[in-house]
Design an enzyme around this catalytic site. Structure first.
Site, PDB file in Angstrom:
ATOM      1  N   MET A  20       0.819  -1.205   0.000  1.00 34.52           N
ATOM      2  CA  MET A  20       0.000   0.000   0.000  1.00 34.52           C
ATOM      3  C   MET A  20       0.857   1.261   0.000  1.00 34.52           C
ATOM      4  SD  MET A  20      -3.085  -0.504  -0.506  1.00 34.52           S
ATOM      5  CE  MET A  20      -3.337   1.256  -0.410  1.00 34.52           C
ATOM      6  N   ALA A  68     -10.646   2.091   9.092  1.00 29.12           N
ATOM      7  CA  ALA A  68     -10.257   0.741   8.699  1.00 29.12           C
ATOM      8  C   ALA A  68     -10.312   0.571   7.192  1.00 29.12           C
ATOM      9  CB  ALA A  68     -11.171  -0.284   9.373  1.00 29.12           C
ATOM     10  N   HIS A 106     -11.774 -11.787   1.165  1.00 32.43           N
ATOM     11  CA  HIS A 106     -10.452 -11.224   0.899  1.00 32.43           C
ATOM     12  C   HIS A 106      -9.493 -12.305   0.409  1.00 32.43           C
ATOM     13  CE1 HIS A 106     -11.963  -7.847   3.338  1.00 32.43           C
ATOM     14  NE2 HIS A 106     -11.063  -7.125   2.704  1.00 32.43           N
ATOM     15  N   LYS A 146      -4.512 -12.412   3.673  1.00 38.04           N
ATOM     16  CA  LYS A 146      -4.985 -11.500   4.720  1.00 38.04           C
ATOM     17  C   LYS A 146      -4.922 -12.188   6.076  1.00 38.04           C
ATOM     18  CE  LYS A 146      -8.747  -8.329   5.915  1.00 38.04           C
ATOM     19  NZ  LYS A 146      -7.815  -7.190   6.100  1.00 38.04           N
ATOM     20  N   GLY A 199     -11.376  -5.392   9.212  1.00 35.04           N
ATOM     21  CA  GLY A 199     -11.707  -4.154   9.907  1.00 35.04           C
ATOM     22  C   GLY A 199     -12.880  -3.440   9.262  1.00 35.04           C
TER      23      GLY A 199
END
Length: 251
Positions: free
Chosen positions: A13, A111, A143, A147, A153
């Protein structure tokens, strides 16, 4: 020019945020922090320890891990830097620390940085308020198989938005039903996690009532949307007074 300190700069990210900022006018990365930055090169200074960062910045974007949050909060409050937190899995003590920090600096924590999820949460609250107790509520999140945390979240964000705003926190969050040999309780909001493949993130909320089912769904096609949301959050929070903000405040 809005100068960003990017915490977790070398993560997936973090790199996506870097690409997004490169394509955004009026924003630049002034410095990055990542504990595994030895030997890495970026078009901005990199630091393994945030306390070693001596570069002038206007706002921090954090896409690291929650176990780095205590150090980050201490640095941000000391430097009086607005803070955008996109970390999940925070402990109750860390939530409390963010609330205390918000007395000194503007803090936006979420989140999920997607504007679509922000809108979805608002739609769910309106649906739950309209449909009331006659409809059972179930949330399913899907997901990728890498993960770690479960449920997501975001699933908790959606459930708590419904529970807190519409039912005064009286609903019980039920995580799966393995071993529960009993009928569904009307007080439940069910939350279910699916893991597999390379799915970025899917969240669906079901309102199951007499003779009908209403579904509200969000599907993330790329992590880029989370980076875009974080950059917009930074542009927003950098202009605010000290306080605790959420993505809904951008709307």
């Amino acid at each position: 020019m809005l100068r960003i300190l990017l915490n977790g700069a070398l993560g997936r990210m973090g790199q996506m945020v870097e690409q997004t900022i490169a394509a955004t006018e009026g924003v630049q990365i002034a410095a990055g922090v990542d504990p595994v930055c030895a030997g890495a090169t970026r078009p901005y200074p990199l630091f393994a320890d945030i306390h070693a960062c001596d570069v002038a910045c206007d706002c921090i974007i954090d896409f690291s891990r929650h176990d780095a949050l205590d150090t980050l909060i201490a640095y941000a409050t000391d430097k009086k830097l607005p803070l955008v937190i996109a970390t999940t899995g925070m402990t109750p003590a860390q939530h409390q620390a963010l609330e205390q920090a918000a007395g000194v600096i503007p803090v936006l924590a979420s989140a999920n940085m997607s504007l679509g999820i922000t809108l979805m949460a608002d739609l769910l609250k309106k649906a739950a308020s309209f449909l009331g107790e006659d409809y059972d509520i179930e949330i399913i999140e899907t997901h990728h198989n890498q993960k770690i945390d479960s449920p997501s979240g975001t699933a908790l964000l959606l459930a708590n938005a419904i529970n807190g705003d519409c039912f005064d926190g009286e609903k019980e969050l039920t995580f799966g039903r393995h071993g529960r040999d009993t009928k569904r309780d009307k007080r439940e909001i069910g939350i279910h996690a699916v893991r597999g493949g390379t799915v970025v993130g899917q969240h669906q909320a079901l309102f199951l009532g007499p003779d009908e089912v209403i579904e509200i769904r969000h599907s993330a096609q790329s992590r880029r949307l989370f980076a875009q949301g974080a950059v917009r959050a930074a542009q927003f929070v950098a202009r605010q007074k000290p306080g605790l903000y959420a993505m809904k405040d951008l709307l």
